[in-house]
Motif scaffolding. Sequence first.
Motif, PDB file in Angstrom:
ATOM      1  N   ILE A  80     -51.268  28.850  -2.319  1.00 54.92           N
ATOM      2  CA  ILE A  80     -51.723  27.573  -2.884  1.00 54.92           C
ATOM      3  C   ILE A  80     -53.186  27.320  -2.536  1.00 54.92           C
ATOM      4  O   ILE A  80     -53.975  26.873  -3.371  1.00 54.92           O
ATOM      5  CB  ILE A  80     -50.839  26.413  -2.382  1.00 54.92           C
ATOM      6  CG1 ILE A  80     -49.432  26.537  -2.967  1.00 54.92           C
ATOM      7  CG2 ILE A  80     -51.449  25.058  -2.742  1.00 54.92           C
ATOM      8  CD1 ILE A  80     -48.447  25.522  -2.443  1.00 54.92           C
ATOM      9  N   ASP A  81     -53.555  27.626  -1.280  1.00 54.76           N
ATOM     10  CA  ASP A  81     -54.955  27.461  -0.860  1.00 54.76           C
ATOM     11  C   ASP A  81     -55.885  28.287  -1.750  1.00 54.76           C
ATOM     12  O   ASP A  81     -56.971  27.844  -2.127  1.00 54.76           O
ATOM     13  CB  ASP A  81     -55.140  27.897   0.592  1.00 54.76           C
ATOM     14  CG  ASP A  81     -54.480  26.963   1.581  1.00 54.76           C
ATOM     15  OD1 ASP A  81     -54.390  25.757   1.283  1.00 54.76           O
ATOM     16  OD2 ASP A  81     -54.063  27.423   2.656  1.00 54.76           O
TER      17      ASP A  81
ATOM     18  N   SER B 220     -64.487  27.497  10.546  1.00 53.38           N
ATOM     19  CA  SER B 220     -64.480  26.420   9.554  1.00 53.38           C
ATOM     20  C   SER B 220     -64.602  27.002   8.161  1.00 53.38           C
ATOM     21  O   SER B 220     -64.259  28.161   7.926  1.00 53.38           O
ATOM     22  CB  SER B 220     -65.669  25.493   9.842  1.00 53.38           C
ATOM     23  OG  SER B 220     -66.887  26.208   9.607  1.00 53.38           O
ATOM     24  N   TRP B 221     -65.119  26.174   7.246  1.00 53.72           N
ATOM     25  CA  TRP B 221     -65.368  26.652   5.889  1.00 53.72           C
ATOM     26  C   TRP B 221     -66.380  27.785   5.865  1.00 53.72           C
ATOM     27  O   TRP B 221     -66.487  28.507   4.870  1.00 53.72           O
ATOM     28  CB  TRP B 221     -65.813  25.503   4.991  1.00 53.72           C
ATOM     29  CG  TRP B 221     -66.819  24.540   5.578  1.00 53.72           C
ATOM     30  CD1 TRP B 221     -68.177  24.643   5.528  1.00 53.72           C
ATOM     31  CD2 TRP B 221     -66.537  23.322   6.279  1.00 53.72           C
ATOM     32  NE1 TRP B 221     -68.776  23.572   6.143  1.00 53.72           N
ATOM     33  CE2 TRP B 221     -67.786  22.736   6.617  1.00 53.72           C
ATOM     34  CE3 TRP B 221     -65.360  22.663   6.640  1.00 53.72           C
ATOM     35  CZ2 TRP B 221     -67.887  21.541   7.315  1.00 53.72           C
ATOM     36  CZ3 TRP B 221     -65.457  21.476   7.337  1.00 53.72           C
ATOM     37  CH2 TRP B 221     -66.707  20.919   7.664  1.00 53.72           C
TER      38      TRP B 221
ATOM     39  N   PHE C 199     -71.500  19.480   0.001  1.00 46.58           N
ATOM     40  CA  PHE C 199     -70.320  19.074   0.758  1.00 46.58           C
ATOM     41  C   PHE C 199     -70.727  18.449   2.093  1.00 46.58           C
ATOM     42  O   PHE C 199     -70.250  17.366   2.467  1.00 46.58           O
ATOM     43  CB  PHE C 199     -69.423  20.293   0.982  1.00 46.58           C
ATOM     44  CG  PHE C 199     -68.182  20.008   1.794  1.00 46.58           C
ATOM     45  CD1 PHE C 199     -67.171  19.214   1.278  1.00 46.58           C
ATOM     46  CD2 PHE C 199     -68.034  20.542   3.066  1.00 46.58           C
ATOM     47  CE1 PHE C 199     -66.021  18.952   2.021  1.00 46.58           C
ATOM     48  CE2 PHE C 199     -66.896  20.290   3.812  1.00 46.58           C
ATOM     49  CZ  PHE C 199     -65.886  19.489   3.292  1.00 46.58           C
ATOM     50  N   GLU C 200     -71.625  19.113   2.802  1.00 47.78           N
ATOM     51  CA  GLU C 200     -72.032  18.601   4.113  1.00 47.78           C
ATOM     52  C   GLU C 200     -72.910  17.350   3.988  1.00 47.78           C
ATOM     53  O   GLU C 200     -72.893  16.491   4.873  1.00 47.78           O
ATOM     54  CB  GLU C 200     -72.744  19.710   4.903  1.00 47.78           C
ATOM     55  CG  GLU C 200     -71.761  20.815   5.283  1.00 47.78           C
ATOM     56  CD  GLU C 200     -72.391  21.965   6.052  1.00 47.78           C
ATOM     57  OE1 GLU C 200     -73.603  21.905   6.358  1.00 47.78           O
ATOM     58  OE2 GLU C 200     -71.666  22.921   6.343  1.00 47.78           O
TER      59      GLU C 200
ATOM     60  N   GLN D  19     -60.908  22.297  -0.241  1.00 51.56           N
ATOM     61  CA  GLN D  19     -59.791  21.348  -0.305  1.00 51.56           C
ATOM     62  C   GLN D  19     -58.923  21.353   0.952  1.00 51.56           C
ATOM     63  O   GLN D  19     -58.488  20.304   1.421  1.00 51.56           O
ATOM     64  CB  GLN D  19     -58.936  21.648  -1.536  1.00 51.56           C
ATOM     65  CG  GLN D  19     -57.952  20.549  -1.879  1.00 51.56           C
ATOM     66  CD  GLN D  19     -57.472  20.666  -3.312  1.00 51.56           C
ATOM     67  OE1 GLN D  19     -58.183  21.177  -4.180  1.00 51.56           O
ATOM     68  NE2 GLN D  19     -56.272  20.205  -3.573  1.00 51.56           N
ATOM     69  N   ARG D  20     -58.662  22.530   1.526  1.00 45.72           N
ATOM     70  CA  ARG D  20     -57.772  22.553   2.689  1.00 45.72           C
ATOM     71  C   ARG D  20     -58.455  22.077   3.968  1.00 45.72           C
ATOM     72  O   ARG D  20     -57.804  21.804   4.973  1.00 45.72           O
ATOM     73  CB  ARG D  20     -57.171  23.942   2.895  1.00 45.72           C
ATOM     74  CG  ARG D  20     -58.090  25.012   3.456  1.00 45.72           C
ATOM     75  CD  ARG D  20     -57.270  26.278   3.612  1.00 45.72           C
ATOM     76  NE  ARG D  20     -58.006  27.337   4.296  1.00 45.72           N
ATOM     77  CZ  ARG D  20     -57.486  28.107   5.240  1.00 45.72           C
ATOM     78  NH1 ARG D  20     -56.238  27.923   5.624  1.00 45.72           N
ATOM     79  NH2 ARG D  20     -58.199  29.065   5.803  1.00 45.72           N
ATOM     80  N   TYR D  21     -59.792  21.967   3.925  1.00 43.72           N
ATOM     81  CA  TYR D  21     -60.519  21.467   5.096  1.00 43.72           C
ATOM     82  C   TYR D  21     -60.647  19.948   5.096  1.00 43.72           C
ATOM     83  O   TYR D  21     -60.746  19.338   6.158  1.00 43.72           O
ATOM     84  CB  TYR D  21     -61.910  22.109   5.155  1.00 43.72           C
ATOM     85  CG  TYR D  21     -61.873  23.597   5.395  1.00 43.72           C
ATOM     86  CD1 TYR D  21     -61.649  24.111   6.673  1.00 43.72           C
ATOM     87  CD2 TYR D  21     -62.041  24.497   4.354  1.00 43.72           C
ATOM     88  CE1 TYR D  21     -61.604  25.477   6.901  1.00 43.72           C
ATOM     89  CE2 TYR D  21     -61.995  25.868   4.567  1.00 43.72           C
ATOM     90  CZ  TYR D  21     -61.774  26.350   5.834  1.00 43.72           C
ATOM     91  OH  TYR D  21     -61.713  27.708   6.061  1.00 43.72           O
ATOM     92  N   VAL D  22     -60.657  19.347   3.912  1.00 38.98           N
ATOM     93  CA  VAL D  22     -60.870  17.902   3.812  1.00 38.98           C
ATOM     94  C   VAL D  22     -59.844  17.090   4.599  1.00 38.98           C
ATOM     95  O   VAL D  22     -60.217  16.163   5.335  1.00 38.98           O
ATOM     96  CB  VAL D  22     -60.925  17.462   2.332  1.00 38.98           C
ATOM     97  CG1 VAL D  22     -60.922  15.942   2.215  1.00 38.98           C
ATOM     98  CG2 VAL D  22     -62.173  18.044   1.658  1.00 38.98           C
TER      99      VAL D  22
END
Length: 252
Positions: free
Chosen positions: A70-71, A96-97, A125-126, A78-81
């Motif tokens: 799914i990831d 991390s990402w 993002f950052e 998305q999985r880090y948010v």
Amino acid sequence: MKKKEYNEELYRLQVELVKFQKEVIKKNLKVCIIFEGRDAAGKDGMIKRFTEHLSPRDARVVALGKPSDIDKKSWYFQRYVPELPIGGEMVFFNRSWYNRAGVEKVMNFCTQKEYENFMKEVGNFEHLLVNAEMIFIKYYLDISKEEQEKRLKERKKDPLKQWKLSPIDEQAQKHWKAYSNARDEMFNKTSFVFAPWYVVHSDDKKAARINTLKHFLSQVDYKDKNKECLRFDHNVVCLFDESCYTKGLIYK
């Protein structure tokens, strides 16, 4: 650094960290610290010294495993948010990402297009994180090839550390140059004015831990801050620029 001196300094700095966490909780601050680096560079030990006396209800370590199916179908970030801090919380990312800029690139776990898209998107993002008034700091722990080889061999011998060994670790020495190139490209493209990289020279674990704690605490504000004990060694923790190479803080 002798053991007694190290323990005394560590105690003083951990007291400062507790003071800072009280401020975080009181003011609903959001704190996110990323720890990247070479395999066996000391990320686990570093994070432990940050967190061991903090309130566990208000501090979390995030060390995500292999992406699920799914990831892989989702937006990369998305999985880090969901792991990002809420108000009053400190979150420590053990990798991390930036996996996409290091391990995934070197080991061909992502396509070239996925890598290029990441490099284009990570700044935006950052920037969102910083604009959300998040205290956001990125550390990269670097060690020499010789020190990495020594530590990886020690892991094989120590039954209490064998959980740290992975197939990726086994490839670290073989792909040393490729990891160096990926790291340098990551520094040059993702050390932003609003979210720079700080390089930690980590061959000496004790000096790396003490100076990273000092550096972090020197970057934040909190009540009853003891500035006298926060003078860090710039030859151990360095804001990324070309001088990090000339100082020998980054190994080729």
